[in-house]
Design a protein around this motif. Structure first.
Motif, PDB file in Angstrom:
ATOM      1  N   PHE A  86     -13.328   3.516   1.892  1.00  0.00           N
ATOM      2  CA  PHE A  86     -11.940   3.153   2.178  1.00  0.00           C
ATOM      3  C   PHE A  86     -11.130   3.121   0.888  1.00  0.00           C
ATOM      4  O   PHE A  86     -11.586   2.602  -0.138  1.00  0.00           O
ATOM      5  CB  PHE A  86     -11.880   1.783   2.862  1.00  0.00           C
ATOM      6  N   ILE A  87      -9.928   3.673   0.956  1.00  0.00           N
ATOM      7  CA  ILE A  87      -9.044   3.735  -0.210  1.00  0.00           C
ATOM      8  C   ILE A  87      -7.744   3.008   0.111  1.00  0.00           C
ATOM      9  O   ILE A  87      -7.124   3.258   1.161  1.00  0.00           O
ATOM     10  CB  ILE A  87      -8.758   5.195  -0.619  1.00  0.00           C
ATOM     11  N   VAL A  88      -7.347   2.098  -0.791  1.00  0.00           N
ATOM     12  CA  VAL A  88      -6.115   1.341  -0.612  1.00  0.00           C
ATOM     13  C   VAL A  88      -5.155   1.661  -1.746  1.00  0.00           C
ATOM     14  O   VAL A  88      -5.536   2.249  -2.762  1.00  0.00           O
ATOM     15  CB  VAL A  88      -6.393  -0.183  -0.569  1.00  0.00           C
ATOM     16  N   ASP A  89      -3.906   1.260  -1.573  1.00  0.00           N
ATOM     17  CA  ASP A  89      -2.919   1.473  -2.616  1.00  0.00           C
ATOM     18  C   ASP A  89      -3.187   0.520  -3.777  1.00  0.00           C
ATOM     19  O   ASP A  89      -3.434  -0.674  -3.561  1.00  0.00           O
ATOM     20  CB  ASP A  89      -1.505   1.223  -2.087  1.00  0.00           C
ATOM     21  N   PRO A  90      -3.131   1.009  -5.014  1.00  0.00           N
ATOM     22  CA  PRO A  90      -3.290   0.117  -6.156  1.00  0.00           C
ATOM     23  C   PRO A  90      -2.119  -0.854  -6.247  1.00  0.00           C
ATOM     24  O   PRO A  90      -1.003  -0.534  -5.837  1.00  0.00           O
ATOM     25  CB  PRO A  90      -3.314   1.080  -7.357  1.00  0.00           C
ATOM     26  N   LEU A  91      -2.396  -2.037  -6.752  1.00  0.00           N
ATOM     27  CA  LEU A  91      -1.373  -3.077  -6.934  1.00  0.00           C
ATOM     28  C   LEU A  91      -0.816  -3.615  -5.622  1.00  0.00           C
ATOM     29  O   LEU A  91       0.198  -4.306  -5.615  1.00  0.00           O
ATOM     30  CB  LEU A  91      -0.214  -2.573  -7.807  1.00  0.00           C
ATOM     31  N   ASN A  92      -1.478  -3.317  -4.511  1.00  0.00           N
ATOM     32  CA  ASN A  92      -0.997  -3.760  -3.214  1.00  0.00           C
ATOM     33  C   ASN A  92      -2.004  -4.731  -2.608  1.00  0.00           C
ATOM     34  O   ASN A  92      -2.977  -4.321  -1.973  1.00  0.00           O
ATOM     35  CB  ASN A  92      -0.775  -2.560  -2.285  1.00  0.00           C
TER      36      ASN A  92
END
Length: 361
Positions: free
Chosen positions: A301-307
């Motif tokens: 799973f990949i998420v937005d950085p700084l979020n």
């Protein structure tokens, strides 16, 4: 053909593990591997002594230049024909060694540094015989319009040594529930550690059985800051800091999901590959080359950085029944076995080095 790896780091990390694993592979191929480390770093010396011949010098003062003549002398005595530099901080030192010994110079690009076109950097690029980039993203960042001949620039993905994870060699234990998250990286904000802690604090309010195990090395100030944060937010009951551990198999057996939401751009992600091989689902950020390793929703799973909200949602998602964890785990293992194994890395690196020397014959 003898090779010397120049390692100027003070703390063990992904780049240092790369050198260790490559030297181990070189031994198996009956290639003589030397590792040059600072004379004061006993930890590096003891670790690298397991996989090669350790040479020491005063690398931490003036980036090694006080020792350049002594090191060059040892290289000539040992018949070392290839220098492998692992950090831009020591590239001038390595160029000086090349000029003093006539050895070939290979620069392993472990970090994301945009290519520069000024006279100084064009001169450095001309001195290096081969650049090896650990991801396509590193390669793309390095390329500039000033580079006309790309033949000495190579993409060789990093990879794990399966022998470090022998208890997972035949099959990985399937996970069906995620309750214990893990973090395994340097203790620093840029790896997204405090995003994890903040998200976990929110999750814990509705999921009191959730836990986090934090593993990694850091400076005294970094570790103090982490412990102070855990204390101030009253997280002792569900957050455990175990420091740096060499029992990496034990760590992966004790966690259900690895978190690495890096804020800064990642050149690769060795710990991600380790977890995927060992059957641990991964949540990471899309800040760099992670997308070259993980197919979002398929092998991790990949998420937005700084979020933080995006991270919290992903953590809650893997904790729910909506995720087919066995499917994710199986696909992740296949990806690593097919693309990110150290044997392949060593084969490609040896080929590059051999080709450099074949032009001299």
């Amino acid at each position: 053909m003898s090779i010397i790896n120049v390692v100027g780091a003070k703390i063990w990390g992904g780049g240092e593990q790369y050198v260790y694993d490559i030297c181990k592979q070189l031994q198996q191929r009956h290639r003589t591997a030397y590792i040059l480390v600072d004379q004061s770093n006993e930890d590096m010396q003891s670790r690298y002594a397991q996989v090669g011949h350790v040479m020491t010098a005063n690398l931490y003062t003036l980036k090694g230049f006080l020792s350049v003549n002594a090191v060059a002398k040892q290289m000539k005595e040992q018949g070392i024909h290839t220098i492998v530099c692992h950090s831009g901080k020591y590239i001038l030192f390595c160029i000086a060694l090349k000029q003093l010994t006539g050895a070939k110079l290979v620069f392993i690009k472990h970090n994301l540094v945009p290519g520069k076109t000024d006279i100084y950097h064009r001169w450095i690029n001309a001195q290096v015989d081969a650049f090896v980039c650990v991801s396509k993203l590193v390669y793309d960042d390095l390329m500039t319009p000033a580079i006309k001949d790309t033949s000495k620039y190579h993409v060789v993905y990093n990879g794990i040594d399966p022998n470090r994870f022998q208890s997972f060699s035949d099959a990985v234990p399937m996970k069906y529930k995620v309750r214990t998250f893990g973090y395994s990286a340097r203790i620093t904000e840029r790896k997204g550690l405090y995003l994890i802690l903040s998200a976990l604090e929110q999750i814990h309010q509705n999921n009191p059985d959730v836990r986090l195990i934090i593993s990694g090395a850091g400076t005294e100030d970094q570790i103090k800051k982490l412990k102070d944060y855990i204390h101030a937010h009253q997280m002792h009951s569900y957050v455990e800091f175990i420091g740096f551990t060499r029992d990496i198999e034990g760590l992966y057996r004790s966690i259900d999901c690895l978190l690495l939401p890096t804020i800064t751009r990642e050149a690769f992600g060795l710990v991600i590959c380790e977890a995927m091989y060992c059957g641990v689902p991964v949540i990471t950020s899309g800040s760099g080359a992670q997308r070259e390793i993980i197919d979002d929703g398929e092998s991790g799973f990949i998420v937005d950085p700084l979020n933080e909200h995006s991270l919290q949602q992903a953590m809650e998602h893997v904790m729910s029944d909506a995720v087919n964890l066995p499917n994710i785990i199986t696909k992740a293992r296949q990806v690593v076995e097919q693309r990110f194994i150290i044997n392949r890395v060593a084969d490609e690196l040896v080929t590059i080095i051999d080709n450099l020397h074949s032009t001299d014959k």
